[in-house]
Design a protein around this motif. Structure first.
Motif, PDB file in Angstrom:
ATOM      1  N   LYS A   1       0.512  62.407 -53.781  1.00 37.10           N
ATOM      2  CA  LYS A   1       1.230  61.126 -53.825  1.00 37.10           C
ATOM      3  C   LYS A   1       2.098  61.025 -55.079  1.00 37.10           C
ATOM      4  O   LYS A   1       2.059  60.035 -55.817  1.00 37.10           O
ATOM      5  CB  LYS A   1       0.237  59.962 -53.756  1.00 37.10           C
ATOM      6  CG  LYS A   1      -0.576  59.944 -52.476  1.00 37.10           C
ATOM      7  CD  LYS A   1      -1.541  58.773 -52.440  1.00 37.10           C
ATOM      8  CE  LYS A   1      -2.354  58.776 -51.151  1.00 37.10           C
ATOM      9  NZ  LYS A   1      -3.315  57.637 -51.082  1.00 37.10           N
ATOM     10  N   LEU A   2       2.879  62.067 -55.310  1.00 38.36           N
ATOM     11  CA  LEU A   2       3.734  62.098 -56.489  1.00 38.36           C
ATOM     12  C   LEU A   2       4.949  61.182 -56.318  1.00 38.36           C
ATOM     13  O   LEU A   2       5.534  61.122 -55.234  1.00 38.36           O
ATOM     14  CB  LEU A   2       4.219  63.527 -56.750  1.00 38.36           C
ATOM     15  CG  LEU A   2       3.165  64.555 -57.165  1.00 38.36           C
ATOM     16  CD1 LEU A   2       3.822  65.908 -57.366  1.00 38.36           C
ATOM     17  CD2 LEU A   2       2.455  64.118 -58.438  1.00 38.36           C
TER      18      LEU A   2
ATOM     19  N   ARG B   1       5.971  68.245 -62.783  1.00 34.28           N
ATOM     20  CA  ARG B   1       6.842  67.938 -63.931  1.00 34.28           C
ATOM     21  C   ARG B   1       7.835  66.864 -63.512  1.00 34.28           C
ATOM     22  O   ARG B   1       8.127  66.690 -62.327  1.00 34.28           O
ATOM     23  CB  ARG B   1       7.581  69.180 -64.410  1.00 34.28           C
ATOM     24  CG  ARG B   1       8.465  69.843 -63.370  1.00 34.28           C
ATOM     25  CD  ARG B   1       9.169  71.073 -63.916  1.00 34.28           C
ATOM     26  NE  ARG B   1       9.901  71.802 -62.882  1.00 34.28           N
ATOM     27  CZ  ARG B   1      11.098  71.488 -62.446  1.00 34.28           C
ATOM     28  NH1 ARG B   1      11.734  70.414 -62.949  1.00 34.28           N
ATOM     29  NH2 ARG B   1      11.680  72.195 -61.491  1.00 34.28           N
ATOM     30  N   ILE B   2       8.333  66.160 -64.509  1.00 33.85           N
ATOM     31  CA  ILE B   2       9.349  65.136 -64.236  1.00 33.85           C
ATOM     32  C   ILE B   2      10.703  65.790 -64.084  1.00 33.85           C
ATOM     33  O   ILE B   2      11.092  66.628 -64.900  1.00 33.85           O
ATOM     34  CB  ILE B   2       9.364  64.077 -65.356  1.00 33.85           C
ATOM     35  CG1 ILE B   2       8.029  63.331 -65.413  1.00 33.85           C
ATOM     36  CG2 ILE B   2      10.512  63.103 -65.159  1.00 33.85           C
ATOM     37  CD1 ILE B   2       7.955  62.305 -66.505  1.00 33.85           C
TER      38      ILE B   2
ATOM     39  N   GLU C   1       8.843  66.686 -59.825  1.00 34.15           N
ATOM     40  CA  GLU C   1       9.114  67.951 -59.148  1.00 34.15           C
ATOM     41  C   GLU C   1       7.892  68.839 -59.325  1.00 34.15           C
ATOM     42  O   GLU C   1       7.042  68.603 -60.176  1.00 34.15           O
ATOM     43  CB  GLU C   1      10.364  68.598 -59.745  1.00 34.15           C
ATOM     44  CG  GLU C   1      10.820  69.871 -59.047  1.00 34.15           C
ATOM     45  CD  GLU C   1      11.079  69.660 -57.575  1.00 34.15           C
ATOM     46  OE1 GLU C   1      10.171  70.019 -56.799  1.00 34.15           O
ATOM     47  OE2 GLU C   1      12.150  69.143 -57.211  1.00 34.15           O
ATOM     48  N   LEU C   2       7.797  69.876 -58.488  1.00 31.21           N
ATOM     49  CA  LEU C   2       6.668  70.798 -58.558  1.00 31.21           C
ATOM     50  C   LEU C   2       7.155  72.229 -58.718  1.00 31.21           C
ATOM     51  O   LEU C   2       8.101  72.652 -58.045  1.00 31.21           O
ATOM     52  CB  LEU C   2       5.827  70.718 -57.280  1.00 31.21           C
ATOM     53  CG  LEU C   2       4.818  69.567 -57.159  1.00 31.21           C
ATOM     54  CD1 LEU C   2       4.341  69.466 -55.718  1.00 31.21           C
ATOM     55  CD2 LEU C   2       3.635  69.770 -58.082  1.00 31.21           C
TER      56      LEU C   2
ATOM     57  N   SER D   1       2.037  67.960 -72.217  1.00 27.13           N
ATOM     58  CA  SER D   1       3.236  67.241 -72.642  1.00 27.13           C
ATOM     59  C   SER D   1       3.852  66.419 -71.528  1.00 27.13           C
ATOM     60  O   SER D   1       4.861  65.761 -71.729  1.00 27.13           O
ATOM     61  CB  SER D   1       4.290  68.251 -73.150  1.00 27.13           C
ATOM     62  OG  SER D   1       4.692  69.121 -72.090  1.00 27.13           O
ATOM     63  N   LEU D   2       3.236  66.451 -70.342  1.00 24.59           N
ATOM     64  CA  LEU D   2       3.787  65.750 -69.196  1.00 24.59           C
ATOM     65  C   LEU D   2       3.582  64.250 -69.353  1.00 24.59           C
ATOM     66  O   LEU D   2       2.466  63.768 -69.535  1.00 24.59           O
ATOM     67  CB  LEU D   2       3.123  66.234 -67.906  1.00 24.59           C
ATOM     68  CG  LEU D   2       3.623  65.625 -66.609  1.00 24.59           C
ATOM     69  CD1 LEU D   2       5.071  65.999 -66.358  1.00 24.59           C
ATOM     70  CD2 LEU D   2       2.757  66.075 -65.439  1.00 24.59           C
ATOM     71  N   VAL D   3       4.683  63.496 -69.258  1.00 22.55           N
ATOM     72  CA  VAL D   3       4.602  62.043 -69.343  1.00 22.55           C
ATOM     73  C   VAL D   3       3.939  61.516 -68.075  1.00 22.55           C
ATOM     74  O   VAL D   3       4.315  61.879 -66.970  1.00 22.55           O
ATOM     75  CB  VAL D   3       6.005  61.426 -69.500  1.00 22.55           C
ATOM     76  CG1 VAL D   3       5.916  59.900 -69.540  1.00 22.55           C
ATOM     77  CG2 VAL D   3       6.673  61.967 -70.752  1.00 22.55           C
TER      78      VAL D   3
END
Length: 245
Positions: free
Chosen positions: A188-189, A241-242, A194-195, A153-155
């Motif tokens: 390279k997020l 995740r965003i 966030e993690l 579901s991660l954009v």
């Protein structure tokens, strides 16, 4: 009266050359488990890929073979006396190496000192007590596997490709916060991401150290806790995740 017998340097080559590079021993470093001696840079590079002695194959240490190394300053002095010009040649090559890479600090070349801070785990040359160049390498070490948890579901999930090399070794004092920074840098997020770092499905706090997680959270399914310390790395999972905050 017979004249004293003269020996050539090559007569001693078996004792003063490195098994790995076949050259004269530079910063001769002995493996305490088997007493074989190598160039310091040669044995440290070898231990990046293996925990075994390159000459006899004995396992030096299960997780951190660097702990079993000792610099032999006496042998180094003997070699420099046996081989004319070797000391000066090595010093000149070291200066040229760092000069070519323009390692400078405060307007002065500081390459050899930087090299020592990376390689001299025993801190044999610098006794100023600072210890900043050690990077916690003298701490107890822990092997970790960093596995990515995919979230369908991660954009924008397609930007998260996972690590090319998921196995790392670090100090037991390293915190989850440091692991997060390491992952964000390697993956390279974007700043909007966030993690979460998990162990056995439980999200770990950013101030938790690797030692704390290993002692209180980690368990190897189907095996004993002791076996995990000897044969397998601790598995941490990360989930990008965003951050909507």
């Amino acid at each position: 009266m017979t004249s004293p017998r003269k020996h050539l340097v090559k007569d001693f080559n078996h004792f003063i050359t490195c098994y790995v590079c076949k050259g004269y021993l530079i910063k001769p470093t002995t493996v305490t488990e088997c007493l074989h001696t190598f160039c310091k840079s040669c044995i440290l590079q070898h231990f990046e890929d293996s925990n075994d002695c390159p000459k006899c194959g004995i396992q030096v240490h299960e997780t951190n073979p660097r702990e079993m190394l000792r610099l032999d300053n006496t042998l180094e002095e003997i070699i420099f006396k046996l081989v004319p010009g070797l000391r000066e040649k090595e010093q000149q090559q070291e200066i040229e190496f760092w000069r070519s890479r323009k390692w400078k600090e405060n307007g002065e070349e500081d390459g050899p000192r930087s090299k020592r801070s990376r390689l001299d785990d025993d801190d044999d040359d610098d006794n100023d007590g600072g210890g900043d160049g050690d990077y916690h390498r003298s701490d107890p070490q822990i092997a970790i596997s960093l596995d990515c948890l995919r979230n369908s579901s991660l954009v924008g999930e397609n930007i998260v490709k996972g690590l090319m090399k998921k196995f790392i070794r670090c100090s037991t004092r390293v915190t989850v916060g440091t692991i997060k920074k390491f992952l964000s840098l390697k993956l390279k997020l974007p700043s909007s991401y966030e993690l979460d770092v998990l162990c056995n499905g439980e999200i770990m706090g950013k101030d938790h150290t690797m030692e704390f997680i290993f002692m209180t959270r980690w368990r190897l399914r189907g095996e004993t806790h002791i076996l995990a310390t000897k044969a397998y790395p601790m598995v941490l999972e990360y989930r990008p995740r965003i951050d909507f905050g």
